[in-house]
Design a protein around this motif. Sequence first.
Motif, PDB file in Angstrom:
ATOM      1  N   THR A   1     -10.116  55.519 -44.566  1.00 54.77           N
ATOM      2  CA  THR A   1      -9.616  55.999 -45.860  1.00 54.77           C
ATOM      3  C   THR A   1     -10.777  56.497 -46.726  1.00 54.77           C
ATOM      4  O   THR A   1     -10.631  57.459 -47.477  1.00 54.77           O
ATOM      5  CB  THR A   1      -8.835  54.912 -46.626  1.00 54.77           C
ATOM      6  OG1 THR A   1      -9.654  53.777 -46.813  1.00 54.77           O
ATOM      7  CG2 THR A   1      -7.588  54.498 -45.868  1.00 54.77           C
TER       8      THR A   1
ATOM      9  N   GLN B   1     -13.619  57.688 -45.436  1.00 56.87           N
ATOM     10  CA  GLN B   1     -14.026  58.923 -44.776  1.00 56.87           C
ATOM     11  C   GLN B   1     -13.184  60.094 -45.259  1.00 56.87           C
ATOM     12  O   GLN B   1     -13.708  61.175 -45.550  1.00 56.87           O
ATOM     13  CB  GLN B   1     -13.863  58.766 -43.254  1.00 56.87           C
ATOM     14  CG  GLN B   1     -13.916  60.088 -42.515  1.00 56.87           C
ATOM     15  CD  GLN B   1     -13.947  59.913 -41.015  1.00 56.87           C
ATOM     16  OE1 GLN B   1     -14.942  59.509 -40.445  1.00 56.87           O
ATOM     17  NE2 GLN B   1     -12.846  60.210 -40.368  1.00 56.87           N
ATOM     18  N   ALA B   2     -11.877  59.870 -45.377  1.00 60.61           N
ATOM     19  CA  ALA B   2     -10.986  60.940 -45.832  1.00 60.61           C
ATOM     20  C   ALA B   2     -11.390  61.416 -47.226  1.00 60.61           C
ATOM     21  O   ALA B   2     -11.396  62.614 -47.506  1.00 60.61           O
ATOM     22  CB  ALA B   2      -9.543  60.443 -45.826  1.00 60.61           C
ATOM     23  N   GLU B   3     -11.767  60.470 -48.099  1.00 54.77           N
ATOM     24  CA  GLU B   3     -12.176  60.852 -49.443  1.00 54.77           C
ATOM     25  C   GLU B   3     -13.472  61.658 -49.446  1.00 54.77           C
ATOM     26  O   GLU B   3     -13.618  62.632 -50.181  1.00 54.77           O
ATOM     27  CB  GLU B   3     -12.372  59.604 -50.317  1.00 54.77           C
ATOM     28  CG  GLU B   3     -11.068  58.890 -50.627  1.00 54.77           C
ATOM     29  CD  GLU B   3     -11.311  57.525 -51.274  1.00 54.77           C
ATOM     30  OE1 GLU B   3     -10.376  56.733 -51.294  1.00 54.77           O
ATOM     31  OE2 GLU B   3     -12.437  57.261 -51.736  1.00 54.77           O
TER      32      GLU B   3
END
Lengths: 334, 343
Positions: free
Chosen positions: A199, A201-203
Amino acid sequence: MSDVRIEPPDTTSLLEVRGLRTEFVVEDEVYRAVDGVDLTIGPGESVGLVGESGSGKTVTAMSILQLIPDPPGRIVGGSIEIDGVDLVRAPERVLRQVRGGRIACVFQDPLTSLNPVLPVGDQLTEMMRAHQDLDRRAARRRARELLDAVHIPHAERRLEEYPHELSGGMRQRVMIAMALANDPELLIADEPTTALDVTVQAEILDLLRELRERTGMSLLFITHDFGVVAELCDRVVVMYAGRVVEQAPVDKVFADAAHPYTRRLVDCMPRLGEGRRDLEVIPGLPPALNRLPDGCAFAERCDVVEEACRRGTIALEGYGEDRMVRCIRPGARP
Amino acid sequence: MSQEHVIGQRDVDRVSTTPVLEVRDLVKHFTARRRLLVPTPAPLRAVQGVSFQVQRGQALGIVGESGCGKSTLAKMIMGLHEPTSGTVLLEGRDVSEIPRTEFARRVQFVFQDPYSSLNPRKTVRQALDAPLRHLAGLDAPARRARTAELLDLVGLRAEFADRYPHEFSGGQRQRVGIARALASTADVLLLDEPVSALDVSVQAQVLNLLRELQQELGLTYVFIAHDLAVVENLCDEVGVMYLGRVVEQAPAEVLFGSPRHPYTHTLLSAIPTGDRSQRRLRLAAPAGANGPAGTDEGCAFAPRCYRVEDRCQTDLPPLSAEPAGHPVACHFADDTDPEEHAR
């Protein structure tokens, strides 16, 4: 050996790496970590450099930044030009201006890249004042703006904090803020999200995409994760045993890889939604970098190998209109 | 909660048999050392009441992000951490009453980093010798034969027995780690991120090996990992942990196919797939927003949740399979569709 080089459609490239060769000498053994890499990055372009450990992706990045520890490492050939300046031959004075200035970098582990005994604000302002003529107050204001730009809440307060007080994702945001401090034209990011939770990493990926759109900087993104590359990059460069084996637009690599190594690497990733199943594997191991074979380095493990693969030098040649492949049977299937 | 929900409904005739491994309401609090004149901080509640059962031959996956307590859970099962409360049962027997050697003959650990878990000054043969002698109780000729067998089983050549760990690649070292776990005669393996340090091509080899071994030897796995695709590839049943609690548990295809907890939705949507058209779920707050684990006030995921309502701040949702479906800890488990609720 045919020395064909295909120019990318945009000839006004920002960074041009030509025939880069970097070696490490350990106990009289020569390890050819990077063995003739050509790499071009256009202005505003986002390039993913993909490969497994030991394929030479990090050494390529370190060579571009002229950060190869010597000894044991040495750049023994090739050129790295940014706007006509060859970094391989440039004096240290010029390199210092380029590193952290025109070319910035972000590494995998922000905790080892940040100074543990200085507040992050001091580290940001020091970085800016090394490159720009700014007084303390202006640098401080700009530091706060940078933390805002990378979406760190309560920027004013965060400037006073030490790296250990920040979470992994926040530290990586600070690293990105430092990299942006001097408006770089190229950001080299070496596995910047590998140590982070998905999560987070996604940001960070969202942040990098947003910053790239806003500043127009180019990005060289080094990773072993094809999924990440597909989210962020326009073009992929695949490395194997110190050489570039394929270069292509992102979507083509997934749908229809031309080099047998790329095809099989894509195939051995487990993908969500496929359930319990045997995965494709690539038998064997990459060759030792001090004992590279003649011909194609992947020949031993290849499923479409033929006699000619093991002879002479195989060049990186054009394939289709926008791709390059180092293979005498590009696109072949067993 | 009915037992079918705990193990999944796939295999009804297994319900009557005792699970190989069972964990009941396991809790672990870490307390800071008391210091003079310094107020003692509240204990860190790493694991807050986790229960599950694993049937023989099954693979249970535990997924969650760093700090969710998955490794602490594994260490408690292994007996490396003493639980604050709760029990671990091996075939119905409380493991705290099972002698260590007997436990070690049944349950073994495979670590993430085979390089630091193998003694650099021992050859593979020496590393396998201790469990073969003390746990499997074999004499010298039998140990020699069994070493060759084990290496063959994990896909290493027999002559590798006399090599040292540094002579192996990462994937080969992980094979040695698996061989060592099997040397003890164990049939239950706890695998803590066994492939996350490996390259993609090597990871695929080790996952295939684990699957083959499970089928051939009827092994039972508890597989701890953060990579959901890897877990789906190997596991029958999956539990999702968030800050010390299991928030959702289901057979793998159900969990990945029709998740119910907002956190599971969020995790799945965060995986980079390469499909740029697929819009990612936006978390209501950044990942750093939650405090450390530790209150019973409300749902721990509430600060990041897209489906949050007032009662989430005050009522702790229990892990429940009601009204229909698999166990999930959310007040709105039947109404968490991100398409409808995410911003």
